[in-house]
Design a protein around this motif. Structure first.
Motif, PDB file in Angstrom:
ATOM      1  N   LEU A  72       0.825  -1.210   0.000  1.00 21.12           N
ATOM      2  CA  LEU A  72       0.000   0.000   0.000  1.00 21.12           C
ATOM      3  C   LEU A  72       0.860   1.261   0.000  1.00 21.12           C
ATOM      4  CD1 LEU A  72      -2.919  -1.009   2.393  1.00 21.12           C
ATOM      5  CD2 LEU A  72      -2.994  -0.747  -0.081  1.00 21.12           C
ATOM      6  N   ALA A  73       2.000   1.231   0.689  1.00 24.23           N
ATOM      7  CA  ALA A  73       2.903   2.387   0.712  1.00 24.23           C
ATOM      8  C   ALA A  73       3.483   2.620  -0.675  1.00 24.23           C
ATOM      9  CB  ALA A  73       4.004   2.170   1.740  1.00 24.23           C
TER      10      ALA A  73
ATOM     11  N   ILE B 163       2.149   1.733  -3.559  1.00 17.35           N
ATOM     12  CA  ILE B 163       1.050   2.237  -4.396  1.00 17.35           C
ATOM     13  C   ILE B 163       0.796   3.718  -4.105  1.00 17.35           C
ATOM     14  CG2 ILE B 163      -1.433   2.062  -4.829  1.00 17.35           C
ATOM     15  CD1 ILE B 163      -1.165  -0.978  -4.494  1.00 17.35           C
ATOM     16  N   THR B 164       0.817   4.097  -2.842  1.00 10.11           N
ATOM     17  CA  THR B 164       0.586   5.488  -2.444  1.00 10.11           C
ATOM     18  C   THR B 164       1.672   6.402  -2.996  1.00 10.11           C
ATOM     19  OG1 THR B 164      -0.523   4.750  -0.421  1.00 10.11           O
ATOM     20  CG2 THR B 164       0.225   7.034  -0.482  1.00 10.11           C
ATOM     21  N   VAL B 165       2.938   5.968  -2.895  1.00 12.34           N
ATOM     22  CA  VAL B 165       4.047   6.773  -3.422  1.00 12.34           C
ATOM     23  C   VAL B 165       3.925   6.892  -4.936  1.00 12.34           C
ATOM     24  CG1 VAL B 165       6.551   6.801  -3.763  1.00 12.34           C
ATOM     25  CG2 VAL B 165       5.613   6.276  -1.507  1.00 12.34           C
ATOM     26  N   SER B 166       3.581   5.783  -5.606  1.00 10.73           N
ATOM     27  CA  SER B 166       3.426   5.800  -7.060  1.00 10.73           C
ATOM     28  C   SER B 166       2.315   6.770  -7.466  1.00 10.73           C
ATOM     29  CB  SER B 166       3.133   4.388  -7.552  1.00 10.73           C
ATOM     30  OG  SER B 166       2.789   4.401  -8.911  1.00 10.73           O
ATOM     31  N   MET B 167       1.191   6.711  -6.797  1.00 11.84           N
ATOM     32  CA  MET B 167       0.075   7.606  -7.091  1.00 11.84           C
ATOM     33  C   MET B 167       0.451   9.055  -6.804  1.00 11.84           C
ATOM     34  SD  MET B 167      -2.385   6.107  -8.391  1.00 11.84           S
ATOM     35  CE  MET B 167      -2.805   4.441  -8.737  1.00 11.84           C
ATOM     36  N   SER B 168       1.187   9.271  -5.752  1.00  8.73           N
ATOM     37  CA  SER B 168       1.622  10.622  -5.409  1.00  8.73           C
ATOM     38  C   SER B 168       2.535  11.192  -6.495  1.00  8.73           C
ATOM     39  CB  SER B 168       2.342  10.613  -4.061  1.00  8.73           C
ATOM     40  OG  SER B 168       2.833  11.891  -3.754  1.00  8.73           O
TER      41      SER B 168
END
Length: 173
Positions: free
Chosen positions: A25-26, A28-33
Motif C-alpha cells: 500500500l505504501a 502504491i501510495t508513493v506511485s500515485m503521489s
C-alpha cells in the motif's frame, strides 16, 4: 481465547502478512503521489500557456471568435438566400445576332440583343444602323414569348438566349 485461536493463524504470520500489505500500500501510495505530482505540473504548464498567457483566456477568446463567426455565418446565409431570390430575376442570359439591315451598309453594324432571366422574361433590343441614322427598338419578352411580332434576327437572338437558359438549367441538375 485470543485472536490467533479465533482466526486459526499464528500471530507472527499474521503480522508478516500485514507488514507486506502495508509495504504494498505504501508503494502504491508513493506511485500515485508521483503520478499526481507529474499531472499537476503538466496541468500548471498547460494553464500557463504561451508567454504566460492563461489557456483559460485563450479558450475564452477562441470561443468568442467562434460565436462571432457563427453570427457572421448566419448573416451570410441570409444574404445568400436574398441573392439567390434576386438572381433568378436578373437578366443573365443573352443572345445577340449581328446583321446588315440595309444593302448599302456593310460591316454588320445592326444587331438584335435578347436579355432574359431564368424564367425567359426580359427584352429584345434591336438596333438598326443606316448611313444616316441609328434606330433602336425594344420589345418585351414574357415567358419566352413577345406580344409584338419579331423579325428573323430578333427571333434568332431570342432563341439563343432561351437556349442559354435551358443549358444552365441542365447544368444545375
Amino acid at each position: 481465547m485470543g485472536v490467533s485461536n479465533f482466526i486459526g493463524m499464528d500471530v507472527g504470520i499474521m503480522f508478516l502478512l500485514l507488514l507486506i500489505l502495508i509495504i504494498i500500500l505504501a508503494v502504491i501510495t508513493v506511485s500515485m503521489s508521483l503520478r499526481l505530482t507529474r499531472l499537476t505540473k503538466k496541468y500548471q504548464m498547460f494553464m500557463r500557456g504561451r508567454n504566460g498567457e492563461s489557456m483559460e483566456q485563450v479558450f475564452a477568446a477562441k470561443l468568442s471568435n467562434i460565436e462571432r463567426l457563427e453570427d457572421q455565418s448566419d448573416t451570410n446565409k441570409e444574404d445568400i438566400e436574398i441573392l439567390q431570390k434576386h438572381i433568378s430575376t436578373t437578366l443573365t442570359h443573352y443572345g445577340i445576332v449581328k446583321y446588315d439591315a440595309f444593302d448599302d451598309v456593310g460591316g454588320k453594324m445592326s444587331f438584335a440583343l435578347a436579355m432574359l432571366d431564368d424564367s425567359n422574361t426580359g427584352f429584345i433590343l434591336n438596333t438598326i444602323h443606316s448611313r444616316d441614322n441609328c434606330f433602336q427598338y425594344i420589345k418585351e419578352v414574357v415567358n419566352g414569348q413577345s406580344y409584338i411580332m419579331l423579325s428573323k434576327e430578333e427571333t434568332e437572338a431570342l432563341n439563343h438566349a432561351i437556349s442559354n437558359v435551358e443549358e444552365e438549367k441542365l447544368e444545375n441538375i
